[in-house]
Design a protein around this motif. Structure first.
Motif, PDB file in Angstrom:
ATOM      1  N   UNK A 121      40.254  16.685  47.777  1.00 41.79           N
ATOM      2  CA  UNK A 121      40.847  15.644  47.260  1.00 41.79           C
ATOM      3  C   UNK A 121      41.800  16.035  46.214  1.00 41.79           C
ATOM      4  N   UNK A 122      41.677  17.162  45.492  1.00 37.05           N
ATOM      5  CA  UNK A 122      42.286  17.716  44.375  1.00 37.05           C
ATOM      6  C   UNK A 122      43.392  18.562  44.949  1.00 37.05           C
ATOM      7  N   UNK A 123      43.597  18.554  46.184  1.00 40.09           N
ATOM      8  CA  UNK A 123      44.573  19.416  46.892  1.00 40.09           C
ATOM      9  C   UNK A 123      44.376  20.897  46.807  1.00 40.09           C
ATOM     10  N   UNK A 124      43.114  21.197  46.578  1.00 44.83           N
ATOM     11  CA  UNK A 124      42.970  22.673  46.250  1.00 44.83           C
ATOM     12  C   UNK A 124      42.432  23.342  47.901  1.00 44.83           C
ATOM     13  N   UNK A 125      42.513  24.517  47.954  1.00 40.22           N
ATOM     14  CA  UNK A 125      42.368  25.239  49.268  1.00 40.22           C
ATOM     15  C   UNK A 125      40.832  25.131  49.572  1.00 40.22           C
ATOM     16  N   UNK A 126      40.677  24.585  50.595  1.00 39.61           N
ATOM     17  CA  UNK A 126      39.345  24.290  51.131  1.00 39.61           C
ATOM     18  C   UNK A 126      39.187  25.054  52.598  1.00 39.61           C
ATOM     19  N   UNK A 127      38.397  26.203  52.447  1.00 45.47           N
ATOM     20  CA  UNK A 127      38.504  27.297  53.574  1.00 45.47           C
ATOM     21  C   UNK A 127      37.109  27.543  54.067  1.00 45.47           C
ATOM     22  N   UNK A 128      36.963  27.718  55.377  1.00 49.63           N
ATOM     23  CA  UNK A 128      35.618  28.212  55.835  1.00 49.63           C
ATOM     24  C   UNK A 128      35.899  28.851  57.111  1.00 49.63           C
ATOM     25  N   UNK A 129      34.933  29.855  57.660  1.00 51.09           N
ATOM     26  CA  UNK A 129      35.037  30.640  58.736  1.00 51.09           C
ATOM     27  C   UNK A 129      33.819  30.586  59.569  1.00 51.09           C
ATOM     28  N   UNK A 130      33.995  30.602  60.781  1.00 50.72           N
ATOM     29  CA  UNK A 130      32.892  30.632  61.809  1.00 50.72           C
ATOM     30  C   UNK A 130      31.992  29.504  61.736  1.00 50.72           C
TER      31      UNK A 130
END
Length: 225
Positions: A121-130
């Motif tokens: 919601x803060x526009x920050x990078x939200x990342x995840x793998x596999x």
């Protein structure tokens, strides 16, 4: 002052069928060594210190054992924060390491769901793998909708899960769940090939082969922010 990234690990060491599990070694190692030279990185897990590594990943990715032997990494793992001690305001990005564990603990952990939602919601990078995207299935955007709804994303595919014979070790299949939540799921043409998808501040990678690529995508996103 360098930007800061939070790496989130599972605290689970057994699957639903009581098989050993944990976080998947190359999915932490490859991103770490891409990002560590440029960014401050902290580690966190639901239970904090020394999140368990999946022993099969240590066996299958012997070149990455250096990560576990790295003095800085060992210190970060030993001092991994509890998710309840973490504030999204202190970081520029969050990255979820895969392994079957996140499907079991992070997917339904209310502290994690709140944290992931705050990053997104803060526009920050939200990342995840596999299997890491399983940690995001409860996260919501400002409208209260799933962060996957109407967005492009990837994860470990149902076919890849079938090929490793682990469908019953986890409470749900990640590809199926993303589709169920309204996500536009995509994957590489062949199983086990690298595939990374960015849709705004949501960045996802399909499998272990995507671990380096997702780190490069995170770096590009943070560098151009």
């Amino acid at each position: 002052m360098p930007k800061r990234i939070l790496f989130v690990f599972t605290s689970v060491d057994k699957t639903l069928k009581d098989a050993p599990t944990g976080w998947y070694l190359p999915e932490a190692s490859h991103p770490y060594y891409v990002l560590a030279p440029k960014y401050e990185i902290d580690f966190a897990a639901p239970k904090g210190a020394n999140p368990p590594v999946d022993p099969s990943s240590v066996e299958n990715f012997k070149d990455d054992v250096k990560f576990l032997e790295d003095a800085t990494v060992k210190e970060k793992l030993a001092n991994a924060k509890k998710l309840s001690q973490v504030s999204a305001a202190d970081y520029d990005a969050i990255f979820y390491v895969g392994g079957h564990g996140p499907v079991i603990d992070l997917a339904t952990d209310p502290v994690n769901i709140k944290l992931a939602s705050e990053f997104f919601r803060a526009g920050k990078i939200t990342a995840a793998v596999c299997h890491g995207p399983a940690a995001l299935v409860g996260a919501t955007d400002a409208n209260g909708d799933s962060i996957f709804k109407n967005r492009n994303a990837t994860s470990f595919s149902d076919l890849e899960e079938a090929q490793v014979g682990k469908e019953r070790d986890i409470p749900f299949l990640v590809e199926s769940k993303i589709k169920e939540l309204g996500g536009r799921y995509e994957k590489a043409k062949e199983p086990w090939q690298a595939h990374v998808v960015r849709d705004g501040n949501l960045i996802t990678g399909q499998n272990p082969a995507s671990a380096k690529g997702i780190a490069e995508a995170i770096d590009h996103a943070l560098s151009s922010a």
